[in-house]
Design an enzyme around this catalytic site. Structure first.
Site, PDB file in Angstrom:
ATOM      1  N   TYR A  49      -9.190   3.541   4.036  1.00 44.14           N
ATOM      2  CA  TYR A  49      -8.669   3.010   2.770  1.00 44.14           C
ATOM      3  C   TYR A  49      -9.478   1.848   2.190  1.00 44.14           C
ATOM      4  O   TYR A  49      -9.195   1.401   1.087  1.00 44.14           O
ATOM      5  CB  TYR A  49      -7.204   2.592   2.952  1.00 44.14           C
ATOM      6  CG  TYR A  49      -6.320   3.762   3.326  1.00 44.14           C
ATOM      7  CD1 TYR A  49      -6.173   4.838   2.457  1.00 44.14           C
ATOM      8  CD2 TYR A  49      -5.668   3.812   4.548  1.00 44.14           C
ATOM      9  CE1 TYR A  49      -5.386   5.930   2.793  1.00 44.14           C
ATOM     10  CE2 TYR A  49      -4.865   4.893   4.895  1.00 44.14           C
ATOM     11  CZ  TYR A  49      -4.735   5.956   4.013  1.00 44.14           C
ATOM     12  OH  TYR A  49      -3.969   7.034   4.342  1.00 44.14           O
ATOM     13  N   HIS A  77      -5.207   8.371  -5.498  1.00 46.59           N
ATOM     14  CA  HIS A  77      -5.305   8.137  -4.050  1.00 46.59           C
ATOM     15  C   HIS A  77      -6.633   7.469  -3.740  1.00 46.59           C
ATOM     16  O   HIS A  77      -7.669   7.853  -4.302  1.00 46.59           O
ATOM     17  CB  HIS A  77      -5.235   9.452  -3.276  1.00 46.59           C
ATOM     18  CG  HIS A  77      -3.954  10.200  -3.486  1.00 46.59           C
ATOM     19  ND1 HIS A  77      -2.810   9.909  -2.782  1.00 46.59           N
ATOM     20  CD2 HIS A  77      -3.632  11.202  -4.334  1.00 46.59           C
ATOM     21  CE1 HIS A  77      -1.837  10.717  -3.183  1.00 46.59           C
ATOM     22  NE2 HIS A  77      -2.303  11.497  -4.130  1.00 46.59           N
TER      23      HIS A  77
END
Ligand code: DQA
Length: 145
Positions: free
Chosen positions: A24, A101
């Protein structure tokens, strides 16, 4: 003056920068907020930026966006893969919805390949880390006034 673009983030994204940074990224949610604010500003737009670990909060904010927002960017995180209730809320909107995302869920575990949110989304941006949010804000701005 147009209504703000709502930028909503779901569960565990408050831990951005600490949580699986190899997937991430190292940037924090505050970094994401600043990047979104700057991108929106450059486009003459404003944002409302919120995160919650609770499904009901996200649903309440989606409902709020019906009247208060010009467009919606949402990173539903894990709820994207599980929440029919969030999908139902999104389906009540008539403004553009950009699903966003940080990672590319299609290239990960098979259970991440399906998101309920995609069924209501105008489009999806994924896989570009923090830039996914910036691109999503830009797309949302381009699709709304
Ligand atoms: C995520 C991808 C989801 O599969 C995951 O559950 C997340 C984050 C992303 O931004 O890449 O929490 O939405």
């Amino acid at each position: 003056m147009s209504k703000p673009i709502y930028v909503l983030s779901g569960p565990n994204l408050n831990l951005l920068g600490q949580r699986e940074p190899e997937i991430y990224g190292k940037e924090t949610l505050d970094d994401v907020r600043r990047a979104c604010e700057l991108r929106a500003q450059a486009l003459g737009r404003s944002i409302v930026f919120r995160q919650s670990n609770h499904e009901g909060d996200l649903i309440d904010w989606v409902q709020e966006a019906r009247e208060a927002a010009s467009a919606l960017v949402i990173n539903p995180a894990g709820y994207g893969h599980t929440s029919v209730a969030l999908l139902d809320a999104l389906k009540t909107l008539s403004i553009p919805i950009v699903e966003c995302h940080l990672s590319n869920p299609a290239a990960r575990e098979t259970f991440r390949r399906h998101t309920y949110v995609s069924l209501a989304a105008t489009g999806v941006v994924s896989g570009f880390g923090l830039a996914s949010y910036e691109l999503a804000v830009e797309a949302a701005a381009g699709k709304s006034r």
